[in-house]
Scaffold this active site. Structure first.
Site, PDB file in Angstrom:
ATOM      1  N   HIS A  83       0.825  -1.218   0.000  1.00 47.71           N
ATOM      2  CA  HIS A  83       0.000   0.000   0.000  1.00 47.71           C
ATOM      3  C   HIS A  83       0.856   1.263   0.000  1.00 47.71           C
ATOM      4  CE1 HIS A  83       0.034  -0.131   4.572  1.00 47.71           C
ATOM      5  NE2 HIS A  83       0.032   1.187   4.408  1.00 47.71           N
ATOM      6  N   ASP A 219       1.176  -7.748   2.204  1.00 44.50           N
ATOM      7  CA  ASP A 219       1.316  -6.301   1.959  1.00 44.50           C
ATOM      8  C   ASP A 219       2.790  -5.869   1.815  1.00 44.50           C
ATOM      9  OD1 ASP A 219       0.898  -3.589   1.770  1.00 44.50           O
ATOM     10  OD2 ASP A 219      -0.459  -3.465   3.484  1.00 44.50           O
ATOM     11  N   SER A 665       4.085   2.063   8.473  1.00 47.34           N
ATOM     12  CA  SER A 665       3.838   1.106   7.408  1.00 47.34           C
ATOM     13  C   SER A 665       5.130   0.838   6.674  1.00 47.34           C
ATOM     14  CB  SER A 665       2.815   1.647   6.429  1.00 47.34           C
ATOM     15  OG  SER A 665       1.547   1.365   6.895  1.00 47.34           O
TER      16      SER A 665
HETATM   17  N1  ARG Z   1      -4.910   0.552   7.621  1.00 49.24           N
HETATM   18  C1  ARG Z   1      -3.612   0.682   6.985  1.00 49.24           C
HETATM   19  C2  ARG Z   1      -3.122   2.111   7.152  1.00 49.24           C
HETATM   20  O1  ARG Z   1      -3.601   2.817   7.959  1.00 49.24           O
HETATM   21  C3  ARG Z   1      -3.661   0.257   5.553  1.00 49.24           C
HETATM   22  C4  ARG Z   1      -4.395   1.170   4.627  1.00 49.24           C
HETATM   23  C5  ARG Z   1      -4.380   0.739   3.198  1.00 49.24           C
HETATM   24  N2  ARG Z   1      -5.193  -0.433   2.936  1.00 49.24           N
HETATM   25  C6  ARG Z   1      -6.539  -0.410   2.676  1.00 49.24           C
HETATM   26  N3  ARG Z   1      -7.173  -1.533   2.518  1.00 49.24           N
HETATM   27  N4  ARG Z   1      -7.234   0.713   2.553  1.00 49.24           N
HETATM   28  O2  ARG Z   1      -2.602   2.802   6.386  1.00 49.24           O
HETATM   29  N1  GLU Z   2      -1.294   1.318   7.581  1.00 44.76           N
HETATM   30  C1  GLU Z   2      -0.686   2.348   8.375  1.00 44.76           C
HETATM   31  C2  GLU Z   2       0.354   3.148   7.589  1.00 44.76           C
HETATM   32  O1  GLU Z   2       0.199   3.342   6.434  1.00 44.76           O
HETATM   33  C3  GLU Z   2      -0.144   1.747   9.590  1.00 44.76           C
HETATM   34  C4  GLU Z   2      -1.278   1.475  10.444  1.00 44.76           C
HETATM   35  C5  GLU Z   2      -1.273   2.328  11.666  1.00 44.76           C
HETATM   36  O2  GLU Z   2      -0.611   1.854  12.596  1.00 44.76           O
HETATM   37  O3  GLU Z   2      -1.869   3.406  11.666  1.00 44.76           O
HETATM   38  O4  GLU Z   2       1.289   3.683   8.114  1.00 44.76           O
END
Ligand code: ARG
Ligand code: GLU
Length: 732
Positions: A83, A219, A665
């Protein structure tokens, strides 16, 4: 006996931060070393950060300004999340070469794809520059003057540090400006895409599984940093060569067990650990519920459309991903704060602080003044939340904003450029208007109605009327605005001059937006709003300073601010709800359980299924032998039944108690020996209040098991040559 124990527990809580909480500064990690080693770490703080020798920090990079990456080869190859690399993978994808859907694996350096604009930043060293930054500032210096002095000192310090080098210096405040650190960085600008799994691996589970455990998302993506012949940063050139990092991470094939020590080394973005009860209450119980409700409305309409056709799914996928990402995180945050009784806990602490501060002229007014500031700001914050989540929910109103800006522009040249650009955009916008307008109209009407009910009737000029009348009024605005009439709009834009602005402001959509904007962003209101925030900065600086004086034995970690940090904890499951225990790891079996060819998020590649069915996991899988019966005799000797069963599976993900946030991330997850065991990519939604308050019972970061990553590269994609670049270590 019991009483003594309880007392001891209370004392322990008062002197140390909550177990596993904290995002620590690498340069000061010596303070945590004993605790980390007690928790199981077998390396030293110096192995992690050392100004004189190559150390783990040399293997970590800041990926653009929002993710982390780690070198895994001496040839500049690094890993981050899928991502994080998403927009670069998309950028290189076409209908003929759809890398996003099918994956991408460069077979030679020659095939690696340049990513203009992408940067990889390595920290060379950091320094405490508090004294220099605050030179000329005293406790009495008024805030505005203080800011000016600080700014000018920072500028000078940065110049001095960068002078005659290829380095870039960054200076950031810590503990609300009680301390300043300078970061000397090397910024690489030739970064190329090397590999990415297909979406149904890299994004497996999609938004359905986002923020959730058990998770099965692969991921990850791979990039390579290129440098000039001298191994220094250089803009893209064919003559550049793979960068040779001072240090790259060794990869452990040993895997993880519950209870194992682990740490995360990366760039967390923002946390607000020290804010007052009023700030927590505002975020968790006032703003979040508004945002969540309004996003629920938008998601309902988008999801309906997405279920109608694959084309619609594609069209809305990325905007739904970003709307849903915050929506889910805030739900976890609010539930988590309330479960923890976070507001009450903060209030209790504030009472203690006040008692301590009462006889201290520097501190006794801090909390009452903060309270006053929040009381003042609360209604404005609420209004601005409505503005961003309701007024700006639809494309219709966002377009109205663009046209409002055009209407207010008085420079003929700019007006000509903007109107011709808008003509192009109009063509594009109307290309699938018929499909889109149903969704957008519904979102516009429903979000405005929601806001109207919450008391923002003056925005619409709709006071003392029934909901049905408001709805009719909104429908009329939508249907009669020129913004939704292609021919009329194009014609209007055709002859557009500064003078046309007046007429444009009369369009019902532009008028509505203008009216709401002028109310929400009344200049005087916004100016006092900013002043109050400046005041909060000042007060928070004092409050945190006071907290530290009051509890001299506590090792306070500074809030995240997109600087390099270490978070440590253990691989550990948790109990999200009554009667449920989450084990800390997931396996390929779970992917097969979730498989559903009819649901986009759960499609499984045939090749992955094949590898699973023949259990061809290469050296990356796990083997477990279980016995039908075992018994232990009186001498404590265990006997096994001979009918044993060996099961093979492929680990996919695990969770741990490391304190992480957005920006982490792609961060490496390392074991007790400092070897790579996983890649951080998410948190469990039940613990997303960790940005405000950490709860070791619920806060878990979600990691991709490095063995799954290697398995995908080697066995699935047949790109073993990439694994061969890495150093794999196995003690078994
Ligand atoms: N929750 C993760 C973050 O905060 C991944 C976000 C991207 N993935 C998604 N399915 N939208 O960034
Ligand atoms: N998916 C998150 C990021 O892009 C990490 C998730 C979080 O801990 O907020 O950094």
């Amino acid at each position: 006996m019991k009483r003594i124990l309880t007392l001891f527990a209370v004392l322990a809580l008062a002197v140390s931060a909550m177990a596993d909480e904290g995002m620590w500064i690498p340069m000061l990690l010596g303070r945590n070393e004993a605790d980390m080693q007690k928790a199981g770490m077998r390396i030293t703080a110096k192995d992690i950060y050392d100004i004189n020798n190559a150390c783990l920090k040399d293997a970590i990079i800041l990926f653009n300004q929002g993710c982390t990456g780690e070198f895994v080869s001496g040839q500049g190859l690094f890993l981050t999340n899928h991502h994080c690399g998403y927009s670069y993978i998309t950028q290189h994808s076409t209908v003929e070469h759809d890398y996003l859907t099918n994956g991408f694996w460069a077979t030679t350096h020659f095939e690696e794809l340049p990513c203009p604009g992408l940067t990889a930043t390595r920290l060379v060293r950091m320094e405490d520059v508090t004294a220099q930054v605050l030179e000329g500032v005293t406790a009495e210096t008024p805030e505005a003057e203080r800011n000016a002095i600080v700014e000018s000192n920072i500028k000078k310090l940065k110049q001095r540090a960068e002078n005659g080098t290829h380095y870039k210096a960054v200076i950031k405040p810590f503990y609300y400006g009680n301390q300043y650190f300078m970061y000397i960085n090397e910024v690489f600008t030739d970064v190329r895409l090397v590999g990415a799994p297909p979406s149904n691996i890299g994004k497996f589970g999609g938004d359905t599984d986002n923020w959730m455990w058990p998770r099965h998302t692969g991921d990850f993506s791979m990039f390579r940093v290129y440098a000039n012949q001298d191994n220094l940063p250089a803009n893209y050139s064919r003559n550049n060569v793979p960068y040779k990092p001072l240090k790259f991470l060794e990869i452990s094939l040993d895997g993880v067990e519950e209870g194992d020590f682990t740490f995360v080394f990366g760039y967390p973005g923002t946390t607000q650990r020290y804010v007052t009860s009023d700030a927590v209450q505002l975020a968790a119980n006032i703003e979040n519920p508004i945002r969540i409700d309004l996003r629920t409305i938008r998601l309902k309409h988008y999801n309906k459309a997405m279920n109608q056709s694959p084309a619609q799914r594609l069209k809305y996928a990325s905007r739904v991903a970003s709307i849903a990402n915050g929506w889910k995180k805030w739900q976890g945050e609010t539930q988590g704060i309330n479960r923890l009784e976070g507001v009450a806990k903060k209030r209790q602490f504030e009472e203690r602080f006040q008692q301590w501060a009462n006889d201290k002229p520097q501190y006794y007014k801090v909390l009452p003044q903060l309270k006053e500031d929040y009381d003042y700001l609360r209604p404005i914050e609420v209004e601005l939340t409505y503005f961003s989540e309701a007024v700006r929910a639809s494309d219709f109103m966002n377009r109205a904003n663009t046209y409002r800006q055009l209407a207010n522009e008085e420079d003929e040249i700019k007006v000509a450029a903007t109107s011709s650009k808008l003509k192009e955009e109009t063509e594009k916008y109307f290309a699938d208007f018929e499909q889109h307008t149903v969704v957008d109209r519904a979102i516009f009407i429903e979000t405005f109605l929601y806001m109207w009910r919450a008391g923002y009737a003056p925005y619409l000029g709709a006071e003392n009327v029934e909901a049905a009348a408001v709805e009719a009024k909104l429908a009329k605005i939508y249907d009669e605005s020129m913004l939704n009439n292609k021919e009329k709009l194009l014609k209007f834009l055709d002859g557009y001059t500064v003078k046309s602005g007046k007429k444009l402001l009369k369009d019902p959509a532009v008028h509505l937006y203008d009216q709401a904007y002028n109310m929400a962003y009344d200049p005087q209101k916004i100016s006092t709003y900013r002043q109050r925030y400046q005041d909060i900065q000042r007060l928070m600086r004092l409050y945190v300073k006071g907290m530290m004086e009051m509890q001299p034995d506590v090792n306070f970690f500074p809030d995240a601010n997109l600087t390099l940090r270490v978070a440590y904890g253990h691989v550990e499951g948790f109990r999200p709800r009554d009667g449920v225990y989450y084990k800390p790891y997931s396996t390929l079996r779970g992917i097969m359980e979730k498989e559903n060819p009819d649901i986009y998020d759960y499609v499984v590649e045939p090749k992955l299924k094949m590898l699973y069915s023949v259990k061809d996991f290469g050296p990356y899988g796990i083997e477990k032998t279980t016995y039908d019966t075992t018994w232990t005799d009186s001498a404590n000797v265990t006997f096994f039944d001979i009918s044993s069963k060996t099961t093979k599976d492929m680990p996919v993900g695990f969770i741990a108690t490391n304190h992480t946030t957005g920006g982490n991330s792609g961060s490496p997850v390392l074991n007790a020996d400092g070897r790579l065991i996983g890649i951080n990519f998410d948190r469990c939604w039940e613990g997303t209040m960790s940005d405000l308050l950490f709860d070791p019972d619920y806060c878990r970061n979600i990691c991709l098991d490095i063995r799954y990553c290697l398995f995908i590269i080697d066995k699935f994609a047949g790109a073993k040559y990439l694994v061969d670049e890495m150093t794999l270590v196995s003690s078994k």
